[in-house]
Design an enzyme around this catalytic site. Structure first.
Site, PDB file in Angstrom:
ATOM      1  N   THR A 149       0.862  -1.194   0.000  1.00  0.00           N
ATOM      2  CA  THR A 149       0.000   0.000   0.000  1.00  0.00           C
ATOM      3  C   THR A 149       0.897   1.241   0.000  1.00  0.00           C
ATOM      4  OG1 THR A 149      -0.262  -0.236   2.411  1.00  0.00           O
ATOM      5  CG2 THR A 149      -2.033  -1.089   1.013  1.00  0.00           C
ATOM      6  N   LYS A 166       4.103  -6.774   3.981  1.00  0.00           N
ATOM      7  CA  LYS A 166       3.823  -5.378   3.681  1.00  0.00           C
ATOM      8  C   LYS A 166       3.476  -4.684   4.984  1.00  0.00           C
ATOM      9  CE  LYS A 166       0.334  -3.429   3.400  1.00  0.00           C
ATOM     10  NZ  LYS A 166      -0.544  -2.582   4.317  1.00  0.00           N
ATOM     11  N   THR A 202      -1.151  -2.521  10.784  1.00  0.00           N
ATOM     12  CA  THR A 202      -1.420  -2.642   9.347  1.00  0.00           C
ATOM     13  C   THR A 202      -0.241  -3.300   8.687  1.00  0.00           C
ATOM     14  OG1 THR A 202      -2.808  -0.756   9.210  1.00  0.00           O
ATOM     15  CG2 THR A 202      -1.935  -1.479   7.184  1.00  0.00           C
ATOM     16  N   ASN A 209      -0.247  10.600   5.472  1.00  0.00           N
ATOM     17  CA  ASN A 209      -1.500  10.217   6.105  1.00  0.00           C
ATOM     18  C   ASN A 209      -2.582  11.279   5.960  1.00  0.00           C
ATOM     19  OD1 ASN A 209      -1.356   7.481   7.586  1.00  0.00           O
ATOM     20  ND2 ASN A 209       0.650   8.433   7.901  1.00  0.00           N
TER      21      ASN A 209
END
Length: 403
Positions: free
Chosen positions: A153, A179, A190, A398
């Site tokens: 991502t 990842k 995440t 972000n």
């Protein structure tokens, strides 16, 4: 202990694995759909996020890991987390599982499903259906790279590693790809981690092993203190190396255990180093704590401190931020016994400052990897944690993630 690092760093290096990855259309241009398959059903183990809000694919995959206790294939998409998507999310995750099973002519209960990306958006299944049909599974380095690229991502680099060891005189290979670069506060975060091995080991022993290793690898990293909804680490062991079943009493157990630990540690450190906007990897080593658990608690608190992270980013020789984090970690601390080193330079001894060259320490803090050592003078416990600096780019990435 026998262990050799493989230069190819190939997820399909262990016998009997094939992979694929492509762009199906969930993301604008980059690869976004991947598949991994074993020739035969494999023993499986998994560890998952502790967030009470869990994405739909986790429910599907947990059944495979904890009930079927075997996995032969897994499918991963990036670009959409399929989290907080209600009943439709469950339907879509189950369809991804069935699409994979149909493609491979295997039971759906042998297929794990993983998603990563934006939370709260219903999955666009049309490109997924088309993509599954087009996936061309191979055991080549190129196919492993396609897989590794398709799961990313906000990552800036792929994260791959592979080692071989010897069990019963036979070569056993353990490889992994992962990842993750933000919302990394494991238990877990995440991040997605996939590990393959051709070792012969039961799912029960594999689960016990992965769970214990997670505490000192994937659960020892932090980027920004957030815990996500999707994160998982899964290992598949298909037994095609032909060794006798591995257990802790096996003569070559140490070879397998240590090799798996190094694979997991490599992936964890790569994730920490690739934190969103990060420029430096921070390693905190804590010794002489009352217990290993307390040492790890201190290490994660220090490496997770925003003030420590910004000091490292700015090459500011402010060890006061380190000792403050030690103090609020919740571990047993005697202020008069603390010693602190940065880059091997002693800054605090017995709780008191030691004269040092500010210029010399600044140069140490400008390096791409910064090591902080903390001694608590309390006992025999030790622990490591990894993280990254906190930069201007983290905020920018972000602030515009969905755009």
């Amino acid at each position: 202990m026998i262990m050799t690092k493989l230069s190819t760093k190939n997820l399909v290096s262990p016998k009997g694995f094939k992979a694929a990855g492509l762009h199906c259309g969930l993301k604008h241009k980059k690869k976004d759909l991947a598949m991994l398959v074993s020739e035969v059903p494999a023993s499986v183990a998994g560890v998952f996020t502790t967030n009470a809000i869990q994405a739909a694919p986790l429910g599907v995959t947990k059944k495979v890991v904890y009930e079927t206790k075997q996995m032969q294939a897994l499918i991963v998409n990036s670009g959409n987390a399929n989290a907080c998507t209600g009943k439709q999310g469950k339907v879509d995750a189950e369809e991804m599982q069935q699409l994979t099973a149909d493609k491979l002519a295997i039971d759906a209960n042998l297929v794990g499903v993983f998603s990563t990306g934006v939370i709260g958006e219903i999955m666009n299944m049309a490109p997924v259906r088309q993509g599954v049909a087009k996936l061309d599974l191979q055991d080549s380095l190129e196919s492993a790279i396609d897989f590794a690229q398709a799961i990313l991502t906000t990552d800036t680099v792929m994260k791959n590693t592979a080692y071989s060891t010897i069990v019963d005189g036979k070569e056993v290979i353990i490889a992994g790809t992962a990842k993750g670069s933000g919302m990394i506060e494991p238990n877990m975060a995440t991040m997605l981690g996939f590990i393959t091995t051709d070792a012969n080991i039961s799912s029960e022993v594999l689960q016990q092993t992965l769970s214990s290793l997670t505490d000192v690898t994937f659960n020892a990293i932090t980027v920004d203190g957030d815990t996500s909804t999707n994160d998982s680490v899964v290992i598949m062991a298909n037994g095609l190396a032909g060794n006798e079943p591995l257990t802790p009493t096996h003569p070559d157990w140490a070879n397998f255990y240590k090799t798996l630990q190094v694979v997991a540690e490599d992936l964890a450190k790569m994730i920490a180093k690739d934190g969103e906007g990060a420029t430096k990897l921070i390693e905190v080593n804590v010794v002489q704590a009352l217990t290993d658990e307390e040492a790890r608690k201190v290490a994660k608190t220090v490496v997770g401190s925003p003030l420590v992270k910004t000091a490292v980013f700015g090459a500011d020789a402010n060890w006061g931020r380190v000792i403050a984090a030690v103090g609020y970690s919740g571990a047993s601390v005697d202020p008069d016994k603390i010693a602190i080193k940065i880059g091997g330079k002693l800054l605090v001894e017995d709780g008191e400052p030691v004269p040092f060259s500010e210029e010399e320490l600044m140069q140490i803090l400008k390096q791409h990897e910064v090591k902080i050592d903390v001694s608590l003078g309390q006992g025999e416990g030790s622990g490591l944690a990894w993280g990254c600096d906190l930069t201007y780019d983290y905020v920018q990435i972000n602030a515009s993630y969905r755009s």
